[in-house]
Design a protein around this motif. Sequence first.
Motif, short mmCIF file in Angstrom:
data_model
loop_
_atom_site.label_atom_id
_atom_site.label_comp_id
_atom_site.label_asym_id
_atom_site.label_seq_id
_atom_site.Cartn_x
_atom_site.Cartn_y
_atom_site.Cartn_z
N GLU A 25 0.82 -1.22 0.00
CA GLU A 25 0.00 0.00 0.00
C GLU A 25 0.85 1.27 0.00
N ARG A 51 0.98 -14.55 18.38
CA ARG A 51 -0.23 -14.04 17.72
C ARG A 51 -0.05 -14.07 16.21
N ASN A 52 -1.18 -13.96 15.49
CA ASN A 52 -1.10 -13.79 14.04
C ASN A 52 -0.23 -12.58 13.76
N GLN A 99 -1.51 -25.50 6.82
CA GLN A 99 -2.81 -25.52 7.48
C GLN A 99 -3.88 -26.27 6.69
N GLU A 177 0.62 -24.74 11.69
CA GLU A 177 -0.79 -24.83 12.09
C GLU A 177 -1.50 -26.00 11.41
N ALA A 180 -5.36 -26.47 12.43
CA ALA A 180 -6.26 -25.30 12.54
C ALA A 180 -7.62 -25.55 11.89
N MET A 181 -7.65 -26.33 10.81
CA MET A 181 -8.91 -26.51 10.10
C MET A 181 -9.58 -27.85 10.39
N LEU A 182 -9.10 -28.55 11.41
CA LEU A 182 -9.62 -29.90 11.68
C LEU A 182 -10.54 -29.91 12.89
N ASP A 183 -11.43 -30.91 12.94
CA ASP A 183 -12.26 -31.08 14.13
C ASP A 183 -11.43 -31.79 15.21
N HIS A 209 -1.69 -22.47 17.36
CA HIS A 209 -2.41 -21.60 18.30
C HIS A 209 -3.01 -22.41 19.44
N MET A 211 -2.55 -24.24 22.61
CA MET A 211 -1.51 -24.36 23.64
C MET A 211 -1.35 -25.79 24.11
N GLY A 248 -1.22 -11.63 24.36
CA GLY A 248 -2.41 -11.96 23.58
C GLY A 248 -2.59 -13.45 23.38
N LEU A 249 -1.95 -14.25 24.24
CA LEU A 249 -2.06 -15.70 24.12
C LEU A 249 -2.85 -16.24 25.29
N ARG A 250 -3.29 -17.47 25.13
CA ARG A 250 -4.00 -18.12 26.21
C ARG A 250 -3.09 -19.15 26.85
N PHE A 253 -5.08 -25.13 29.36
CA PHE A 253 -6.22 -25.19 30.26
C PHE A 253 -5.80 -25.38 31.72
#
Lengths: 290, 287
Positions: A25, A51-52, A99, A177, A180-183, A209, A211, A248-250, A253
């Motif tokens: 740009e 992060r992204n 991904q 990643e 990322a697109m899987l169940d 992403h 953890m 910005g990460l988690r 659990f």
Amino acid sequence: MEIEKKNDNSIINIRDLVFEYTREEDDGVVCAVDHVSIEVPRGSFTSIIGRNGSGKSTLAKNVNALLLPSGGSIIVDGYDTADESVLWEVRRRVGMVFQNPDNQLVSAVVEDDVAFGPENLGIPPDEIRTRIKDALNAVDMYEHRKMAPHLLSGGQKQRVAIAGVIAMRPAIIIFDEPTAMLDPQGRGEVMNILEKLHADGITVVLITHFMEETIGSDRIIIMDRGEIALDGTPREVFENTAEIEALGLRLPFAVEIAARLRARGVFVPQGLLSMRELADDLVARKEGAR
Amino acid sequence: MIRVENLTHVYNKGLAYETKAVDDVSFTVEDGAFIGIIGHTGSGKSTLIQHLNGILKPDSGKIFVDDIEITNKKTKMAEIRKKVGLVFQYPEYQLFEETVYKDIAFGPKNLGLSDDEVDFRVKEAMALVNISFDEFAERSPFELSGGQKRRVAIAGVIAMKPAVLILDEPSAGLDPKAHTDILNMISMIRKQTGNTIILVSHNMGDIAQLSDLVFVMDHGKLASAGPPSEVFADTAFLQGIGLGLPPATEMAHYLAARGCAADNIILTRDELVDFLAETFGSGGEAK
């Protein structure tokens, strides 16, 4: 040129890597990787999180010479990625899994897809057949070898994409990643394969992403704005709960629950990374107190 | 209210790979409800929701949204779009305009609304997805971060003012911060618009936390439906069809097997922390 004493144990040696590109740009220069140095030991399992836009994927693409450094260098198993004459030596050693499995499968039949890479390396047909069989067995997809990829589930497709990489017999596999697109079921399948490959001696680099997927790695590197923010074993890295959240990460659990319990005045030791470790510790402590 | 009656959709009819993607599914959704839909890949979730805004037509069965039968061929698509907004997976791939403003205005303009009304809707939608109008309206959508792009794409659907908002995996592929932002955004949209919301997700924790009712899809059938406390109590059933539990529920189960059972089912992290603090807070402390 001064030759540094080579550390035989390291298979990827990233020295002071800088990667810059020009933004379309406004022609501004963006520094995606900013003076990063990492040594990856042979056979290790390294997770990279952030992060992204933190520079993780750019870093990975530099390792197999899809991108070339603006500054610094990357040595893969003794080969400099910036040296065009050894490009295929680098690429043969570093396989990449991305991904979206749909973007990585090229053939109408599973086994043809796995053959694609070895064929391009000019490997004899007999050897290729052996490699296809080994690779598909390694991802538990051999019985699906005659299937059309589009009829497979996401997890199965991703396993075929991994088989295509394994058939090249790389020493290093970088997973960018991959789940990322899987169940959840597909994610579990891919993580099992990844752990098996690591156990078989392949050097694994996982960008993710999720953890929870990093808990089993030897080392976690957290990237932020092109720089390394944290670097250590999972136990060391996840002690920095406040810093990780500020990035910005988690937290994984169990680490998050443990931190919240500590804030409520419950004693929980550091270093409990999985749900079971945390639960076992809480139960044992309660029983011990009786 | 949404009423789905005996909906069936067959892919590859007459071919060797013929599959009933949606198989005789019936349900009703009350106005303002939050529905979570779970099921593994290929279970029919996405096919089902694409019927709800008329993109796919069923092989048999009917769908009513309020008094409109959207499965009737005579019903105009514009009527359906005003009622039901669908946010696809990876909606940012569908951004195409030069500016954020134009992208969000595209749908409302096609409804033939006045410029003032379009302008009002763009501002309202941007506020709902938490993208600053002053800062971003005239920027190219392609300059934004992944999470911002996705919120702009969602604003484009919200600007149609649908009574029902359907989101298919709205946080897939986002980093943890962007994931949290999207969840907060959905809660805010619900609060401010009173929309009926249908969320499709693989994240059991999100589903358990947000939903009034959970629909479980398996092999094209609606295999189970109920509040999260009922659906996630049936562990054996969920595992049998390849689904997991919310992590808090899973940990509570594990503790129950170790002799520390909670009185009620635990679904969220907040509930788990409360339970653990009560159970292990005093007696469990190290001396």
